[in-house]
Enzyme design. Structure first.
Site, PDB file in Angstrom:
ATOM      1  N   CYS A   1       0.810  -1.222   0.000  1.00  0.00           N
ATOM      2  CA  CYS A   1       0.000   0.000   0.000  1.00  0.00           C
ATOM      3  C   CYS A   1       0.836   1.261   0.000  1.00  0.00           C
ATOM      4  O   CYS A   1       2.063   1.229   0.014  1.00  0.00           O
ATOM      5  CB  CYS A   1      -0.940   0.049   1.176  1.00  0.00           C
ATOM      6  SG  CYS A   1      -0.114  -0.054   2.734  1.00  0.00           S
ATOM      7  N   GLY A  24      -1.398   0.552  -4.835  1.00  0.00           N
ATOM      8  CA  GLY A  24      -2.505  -0.273  -4.353  1.00  0.00           C
ATOM      9  C   GLY A  24      -3.786   0.142  -5.025  1.00  0.00           C
ATOM     10  O   GLY A  24      -4.179   1.301  -4.922  1.00  0.00           O
ATOM     11  N   ASN A  76       1.763   0.741   6.035  1.00  0.00           N
ATOM     12  CA  ASN A  76       2.397   0.123   4.875  1.00  0.00           C
ATOM     13  C   ASN A  76       3.509  -0.771   5.395  1.00  0.00           C
ATOM     14  O   ASN A  76       4.388  -0.311   6.117  1.00  0.00           O
ATOM     15  CB  ASN A  76       2.987   1.198   3.952  1.00  0.00           C
ATOM     16  CG  ASN A  76       3.708   0.597   2.760  1.00  0.00           C
ATOM     17  OD1 ASN A  76       3.410  -0.527   2.357  1.00  0.00           O
ATOM     18  ND2 ASN A  76       4.649   1.341   2.205  1.00  0.00           N
ATOM     19  N   GLY A  77       3.458  -2.043   5.047  1.00  0.00           N
ATOM     20  CA  GLY A  77       4.494  -2.963   5.501  1.00  0.00           C
ATOM     21  C   GLY A  77       3.921  -4.284   5.949  1.00  0.00           C
ATOM     22  O   GLY A  77       2.802  -4.643   5.571  1.00  0.00           O
ATOM     23  N   TYR A 133      11.201  -1.429  -9.012  1.00  0.00           N
ATOM     24  CA  TYR A 133       9.906  -1.688  -9.623  1.00  0.00           C
ATOM     25  C   TYR A 133       8.745  -0.850  -9.107  1.00  0.00           C
ATOM     26  O   TYR A 133       7.928  -0.366  -9.872  1.00  0.00           O
ATOM     27  CB  TYR A 133       9.587  -3.169  -9.435  1.00  0.00           C
ATOM     28  CG  TYR A 133       8.207  -3.563  -9.841  1.00  0.00           C
ATOM     29  CD1 TYR A 133       7.832  -3.578 -11.192  1.00  0.00           C
ATOM     30  CD2 TYR A 133       7.257  -3.901  -8.900  1.00  0.00           C
ATOM     31  CE1 TYR A 133       6.558  -3.927 -11.569  1.00  0.00           C
ATOM     32  CE2 TYR A 133       5.974  -4.255  -9.273  1.00  0.00           C
ATOM     33  CZ  TYR A 133       5.629  -4.268 -10.608  1.00  0.00           C
ATOM     34  OH  TYR A 133       4.369  -4.609 -10.975  1.00  0.00           O
ATOM     35  N   CYS A 186       9.629 -12.464   0.282  1.00  0.00           N
ATOM     36  CA  CYS A 186       9.711 -11.252   1.087  1.00  0.00           C
ATOM     37  C   CYS A 186       8.715 -11.342   2.234  1.00  0.00           C
ATOM     38  O   CYS A 186       7.558 -11.695   2.024  1.00  0.00           O
ATOM     39  CB  CYS A 186       9.396 -10.031   0.221  1.00  0.00           C
ATOM     40  SG  CYS A 186       9.337  -8.490   1.177  1.00  0.00           S
ATOM     41  N   CYS A 236      15.397 -10.491  -0.864  1.00  0.00           N
ATOM     42  CA  CYS A 236      14.790 -11.296  -1.933  1.00  0.00           C
ATOM     43  C   CYS A 236      15.829 -11.757  -2.950  1.00  0.00           C
ATOM     44  O   CYS A 236      15.594 -12.700  -3.703  1.00  0.00           O
ATOM     45  CB  CYS A 236      13.635 -10.541  -2.602  1.00  0.00           C
ATOM     46  SG  CYS A 236      14.081  -8.919  -3.226  1.00  0.00           S
TER      47      CYS A 236
END
Lengths: 474, 474, 474, 474
Positions: C12, C38, C112-113, C253, C393, C451
């Site tokens: 988000c 989001g 967010n997270g 990204y 992740c 990742c």
């Protein structure tokens, strides 16, 4: 009887107004009073003298005009309709009033009834290059008006077009400068004229006048064309009046108890039918109950005349609406029932007189008799406040075809047997006419008895569509 | 009288079922029968023994479950509610059943009534760190259950939590393995137990049993906790029964005529009230009419006892729904009226007895008397089938505060003057109790008379919220 | 690469504002700039110092705030969120900001997270009697704050609660008198502070500042709690800063090309990655094309450095939205393709360098290579502007589990073979770090490489949920 | 330039298919590829040889066909349209394809273009009694076909009707047994024929073929009528081909970069225009940026030819949709900006070449120049990849009237001054024609240059409506 339980439906109710600055708002309230005549679509078209504004959609009046949409309609003249539609006539494009915009003069129309030569007229017009927008027989009139010779005045074009129509029709029409009203030569559908202050109003039923505070003036006459504009009101004939033949089912079932048709109040007429039945048949019973809503008046009359107490033996479930999910066959067998509930403590151990307005296919009557017996009624005597239905209607009432009518080829006793009643009584056509008591001295007291007798007051064409067969064009 | 016309509203109706493979479908039909108890929200929660499924939303039952959504609910146990909400209790999060998911055991609840110490309990719980999701007093019970010592069994935790509640409450609760039912110690709200084949059902009114074909077994007792699971039914007390005090307004106004409460049919009770009035007061009149829908039974009784004919003098406009656009003051002055229409041909020139179930603020009574007189009634005699309302209700009925009640500080003649009636008659509390005829021999025949007398059967707290004041937390 | 084509999703974007009379309007515009983070839900909560107002729903920002709903939100403080949700986290109740009303102080939160010890903390709280409203890990913080000893100040309770959380989190919190902002000790998710006139603003990305005309001030620091109220701004630590570890995928990204993270512009960082690739691998080709939208910057860089012309070789179909009906397998086999179209006249007969930002499962890369070859490309050289993804992740990026990642157990050449490319080049972690060029001198230049390397900067718990496994409570 | 920012709109995109069992599904995917040509309405009509089925509504393709509605459309032939509409042409009744049901043969039509003698023809038809359903010029063709002498074959009636139309038109027509395709004698609007397996397809742009996997066959020729039925394909002329005059703005602005028109790829044509500009004007600058989306190709070309690096200097906010709430004037003054954001780190301190496809009123250009300078650009050089627009379009492009066009009566330097640029360069008509490079050797290389030169390839009538003036009938 319950409209939802059988195929007996009115086509619609119409309203018109000229000369009131709140034409749309007044139309909206009037449509609420007419809502029982059609629950599948509603629309209002208004004009302020320059162009038209329209809101219409499928759904109830409350749904169609939800939000603040109504405030968008500004005008001093308007027409409006609520609509019942047969399976093939669905679709937003069929919702009325229809509106035809044209550089040579726009016109909007709404209609109650059924034009019996509509298929013939439409095919004729299409062969000449006309393109129809709807499946509605209403549209035929618009094309006939537009096709008339350009040398005629608009009034004469409308009269010429109306004179080509056969059947039952109550039209309200709106142009930028006038409201026009027309009634078929037999006066098959009710249409009343009223005044609201300085404004003129017209409605399918007088209950629409009560809700808006208007005064009833008179009924629109068979074969009459009324034109109302800013100069006043003008009446003339587009056809000689034929035998007056007001639809009997309006008195029996359709119209609201608080409406008057040709001066006769519906509740009182039905109550008289109930009283007459009580005089004609002597039943030894404990309670009288009516099938809500349309049979309540007759049941009260039967109770009053017979001295048998009137009770609420059946309760209608008012919240079973259009989107109700019908119980599956399996659930029905498990006992789930809807729409009508018997009141056990009222009927248990009692001999019950069950008054209903009419019997169509008989399946509903059978179901109600069964409900009452399951709730403990020891006897159920069915009393019908109208004669047996034996013929289809071509004038806008969605009665089933004759093969579906339980009374077509059966004796009273066979019907009684089929519905499981202990006795069954109908009103004779003569007793019904006397009880309703229309002042007319013409044939049948000016009532159409076609569905009871098979004698139609107009010609019927080989391709006249029953309401549920209306759509022939793919 | 018309619910829409005054601030007299029931909080809700509840339903529960255990042991039927179509739990959701059965709940849906039952909610239709209970719809008159709440039209602003509806919900069903079901369990198949592993988790819960829920559908709920603001709107009528038909709207909330439109489409094929119902088929998504699979389970053999379920609870359901229809809901009326005061201004501050709106919002989808307040629609019931509430569902509390937890790794330590999920639970769903629905409730009818009002917990008078809810604010106190909530503040106590919040000080301990609980976070509430809704404004509903219903949620307090869930937190009390979760907060109880972990060493107790679930049954004991529920009992302990229920014992902390004061006021009126009929609860249905659902866990993955049981349906729980609880009634407050005074039995203020109706709650009946029934059987549908092998399944158990519970409902606020017995009319819900008729629609689904269930059999009535008995009323849930004051202070009783019933637990139904796959092993069977188990009953115990969470509190000693206090004086039974069933809400009088259920008989007078809320319940459906085809429901029974503690063995007494509502229609028959109301009819007896009407008859009693006819014995107590002699009125020289031509017609009796009832204000639809809840006063019809009393009007029929009055007519039968007095011999004055019963007529449909007032027609309710059934299609004026929630989204109806109210006429502006200006339009009302121009004569636009809605919801009720007088039948001119019935009342014109007549002396009318107008029977109503109760008077709250008096504004509606005044409006109806005026309507009847404008339609030509020469006299209007108002007959009320209950005593004057003088005190607010803290148990879930949204009566106005006492300052708004027309009867609080006025004599009968002052009220008569205000509403413009030619005479005004109320039923005395004693006559009402006798006419209803509950079998109880306890105080007040086991009826709560608080709104008529100001004597409350439970403690009332300084911060007990009236229904329309419920939301205190910003 | 296209977000819709793979399971690589940001959780988000959040926004907060204090001290602006149009808090809701400003939040609305800011959410548009964050919408790419989001697309499944959006919400705004504002306060005017007395209570809260909230609008939130599933859908895009434009959909959620359609009509004039925004005007209902009046306040000078607000928080807002756009939300991506995994399968189990759907449902209106999970849309943020969450709002917890309480008599002891209401609070609203957006996040967010991903909190890696959320399941553990929730089970602990539920055992103590807390009832959760959502499946969201965000709610854990609210309960921890409410549970803290009542003797602490609110600030200390918030600090204590934050210190119990492990994982990645950027929180914005709103009370009636303050806006609170917190960043996890590793600073895993971007969060920037800005000023708009006299008002303070905070956002996940700086592109939100540009759209509302705000000025960037600084990044929120790892372990920092900022409290803004009418007295001003106050900063303190709730935890010592751990090794800074900004999410690498934000640069690669997620973030918009016009955003800066810690002073580094995203477009320029990606372009440098593209240039670096062009220096590391020499490809003999005719055209360079990027996979829209996130690879365009790297493709431009590759073209500029290599001298091979940059072309629009692939067109994204912008109107394929959430409600798009996917072609059936049968239709896909008949050639129906969506979302990306190759430009035949650009690639036909050409040797193409196709630049992409990353490869997840490889299925999309294979599909695009096939598209290009079917359109006539004689060679397709795939160049990836980041290292191979080999580990899941746990910090809020919905990457597939490692068994689904094409690079987990395969050599570069095996991957090349699988996707059908003529050559395949990745950027090494070191080259990526250098190209991005963060100023930090700490480990990994302050970037999280988990990742790419499987080395996580925080503890990971046995029950830490991957985003798509989040919902464990039934 | 951004379509949303100016009054430069295409009328629509059309698609047709015959001989594919999934005609509706294929049409749906094709409409997505054509969506950029019209975002205000969409519709599909299919036939299975017996009657028609239709779904159409206002909104995007995704919205109109949401849910499973598409599955209701079964047929092997279909036509479809996406639609832009001017203010007066709104309303569901104007959404295409139009469908005219008739007992003498039903027909459905969809249209791209503008018929310049539509008002004249309509008035003529209405005087003869035709009733129109829409404001659309498309309907004129249906009436002309129906009015033709009944002795002609349908093919001859269609040819005769088409020959009466003047202006720009690409028609697709569907009857129960054929798909008909017609292009105006000048070929003003693009229309391409393709094959999908055994089925024939036709579309406004070839990008629709790529998405469905169809193969391009050829362009439909000016004055050609193609009839496709189960027997095969048949082509003939309804009019001699006039001078070919393909709309230049299709190349400049409307068409998608991956479409080809008459064999010329749009991206490549635009890139050549950009290169040509770089050769014609020498600018000393640091970066080149294009205004997304339609100017990207020209900007890439300018960069490649000039050697000045291409950068993302401007970012389009993709989520600002139709329901976006525009910031108030007050908020705009406070700095709120939407739709386009400059990338500060790219342009700050740089001399910027800003490439755009065209300038209409100049207000947007001015706003973008200001944005770039506020973000730190030291110089902004505006380069336009087409000639100045000086005349309105009567062929379906909603360009403003000439009084609104910034270039109508101004010199280049005056325009430069108004938009605040440091330099301003247009492409000359000749350079544009050369760069696009159509193979035609006819006048203007077969391109219509009317909006650049005022020379119209067809007659223009005194009552020819501009798109935004279309509705003349009240």
């Amino acid at each position: 009887m319950l409209a939802e339980l059988r195929g007996l439906n009115e086509e619609c109710g119409v309203f018109g107004i000229w000369g009131h600055e709140d034409a749309a708002q007044i139309s909206y309230y009037a449509l609420h009073a007419l809502q029982h005549r059609g629950q599948e679509g509603a629309g209002i078209v208004v004009t302020n003298g320059e162009g038209f504004q329209v809101i219409k959609d499928e759904g109830l009046v409350n749904e169609v005009f939800a939000g603040n949409r109504l405030n968008d309609l500004k005008g001093h003249g308007g027409i409006a309709q609520v609509r019942y539609s047969s399976e093939n006539g669905r679709g937003i494009e069929n919702v009325q009033p229809l509106l035809f915009r044209s550089t040579t003069g726009s016109i909007s129309l709404a209609h109650n009834g059924n034009i019996v030569n509509a298929v013939e007229l439409r095919e004729h017009l299409e062969r000449q290059g006309s393109i129809f927008q709807t499946n509605s027989d209403t549209e035929v009139l618009a094309h006939l008006i537009k096709r008339s010779s350009g040398s005629l005045t608009q009034r004469d074009r409308v009269k010429k077009a109306l004179s080509m129509l056969k059947g039952a029709f109550a039209f309200v029409m709106l142009t930028e400068d006038s409201l026009m009203i027309a009634q078929d030569p037999n006066g098959l559908r009710p249409l009343s004229l009223g005044k609201l202050g300085d404004a003129w109003v017209v409605a399918s039923e007088t209950c629409a006048f009560d809700i808006i505070g208007a005064e009833h003036v008179r009924s629109v006459e068979p074969g009459e064309l009324i034109i109302i504009n800013n100069k006043g009101i003008h009446s003339e004939r587009f056809a000689p009046a034929a035998d007056s033949a007001m639809c009997s089912m309006e008195y029996v079932y359709f119209a609201r108890p608080d409406s008057d048709i040709d001066g006769i109040n519906i509740h009182m007429a039905r109550k008289r039918c109930g009283k007459r039945l009580a005089r004609e048949v002597k039943i030894d019973a404990d309670v009288v109950t009516g099938v809500p809503d349309s049979s309540i008046s007759a049941a009260i009359g039967f109770s009053e005349e017979s001295g048998i107490p009137y009770e609420l033996g059946l309760i209608k479930n008012r919240y079973v609406g259009r989107t109700f999910i019908e119980p599956s066959q399996e659930l029905r067998e498990k006992g789930v029932k809807m729409k009508l509930s018997p009141v056990r403590q009222v009927v248990n151990g009692k001999r019950v007189v069950m008054v209903d307005d009419s019997i169509v296919r008989g399946t509903t009557s059978k179901r109600i008799v069964t409900l009452l017996k399951e709730a403990g009624a020891t006897e159920v005597h069915v009393v019908i406040a109208s004669p047996p239905l034996v013929s289809p209607c071509f004038y806008g009432v969605d009665i089933s075809t004759d093969s579906e009518l339980i009374a077509t080829n059966r004796s009273i006793d066979e019907i009684r047997e089929l519905i499981g009643a202990d006795s069954l009584t109908f009103l004779s056509p003569e007793a019904m006419l006397e009880s309703i008591g229309r002042p007319d001295t013409t044939k049948n007291c000016g009532q159409c008895l076609a569905c009871f007798t098979g004698e139609y007051p107009t010609d019927i064409y080989s391709d006249t569509a029953l309401p549920h067969e209306k759509e022939r064009v793919r």
